[in-house]
Write an enzyme that holds these catalytic residues in place. Structure first.
Site, PDB file in Angstrom:
ATOM      1  N   ASP A 145      33.409  59.508 -36.241  1.00  0.00           N
ATOM      2  CA  ASP A 145      32.900  58.156 -35.333  1.00  0.00           C
ATOM      3  C   ASP A 145      31.509  58.706 -34.673  1.00  0.00           C
ATOM      4  O   ASP A 145      30.913  59.552 -35.110  1.00  0.00           O
ATOM      5  CB  ASP A 145      34.051  57.787 -34.273  1.00  0.00           C
ATOM      6  N   GLN A 146      30.980  57.931 -33.817  1.00  0.00           N
ATOM      7  CA  GLN A 146      29.692  58.164 -33.148  1.00  0.00           C
ATOM      8  C   GLN A 146      29.573  59.289 -32.454  1.00  0.00           C
ATOM      9  O   GLN A 146      28.690  60.032 -32.045  1.00  0.00           O
ATOM     10  CB  GLN A 146      29.450  56.849 -32.184  1.00  0.00           C
TER      11      GLN A 146
END
Length: 142
Positions: A16-17
């Site tokens: 994810d980010q």
């Protein structure tokens, strides 16, 4: 009990980010581990499908302990938790490259005929698998 080990190099697309492996990717890694275990025991999931048999998931569970991050290696440990000739429960542990336990889980499966999705007995249709699974499964507690 036979424990199969599979190594994964964490790819950017799996994170994810925050650079942490996105939670659903662990389920994909469980499948990698399950497939490796089947191959370690001398069989092929694809071969089973060629005979018109599928193995759908009945239940799946994951418990997240510590994040695995981009650039790390993860090692999936897979074993047969329970087996009764009809249903199979696989156990999983995923470790990071520091050998810290990051994820635990189980998945339960049943074999069905492709054309009607009716359950089959692994013991009857695949006696070699049955024997190997009984020998490889986790021993019951006494």
């Amino acid at each position: 009990m036979h424990v199969s080990k599979s190594e994964i190099q964490v790819r950017y697309a799996e994170t994810d980010q925050m650079g942490v492996v996105y939670h659903t990717n662990y389920l994909v890694w469980f499948e990698i581990g399950r497939t490796q275990l089947i191959e370690d025991l001398g069989f092929s999931y694809a071969g089973m499908e060629e005979e018109g048999v599928l193995s759908p998931v009945l239940d799946i569970h994951a418990s997240y302990k510590k994040p695995v991050r981009y650039g790390q290696k993860a090692v999936i440990h897979t074993w047969i938790e329970k087996y009764d000739g009809l249903r199979v429960a696989y156990g999983y542990e995923i470790y990071d490259d520091q050998q810290d336990l990051c994820v635990t889980g189980t998945s339960s499966h049943i074999c069905v005929k492709r054309e009607n999705f009716r359950p089959i007995s692994i013991k009857k249709y695949f006696p070699d698998w049955d024997k190997a699974y009984r020998l490889a499964k986790k021993q019951d507690a006494i």
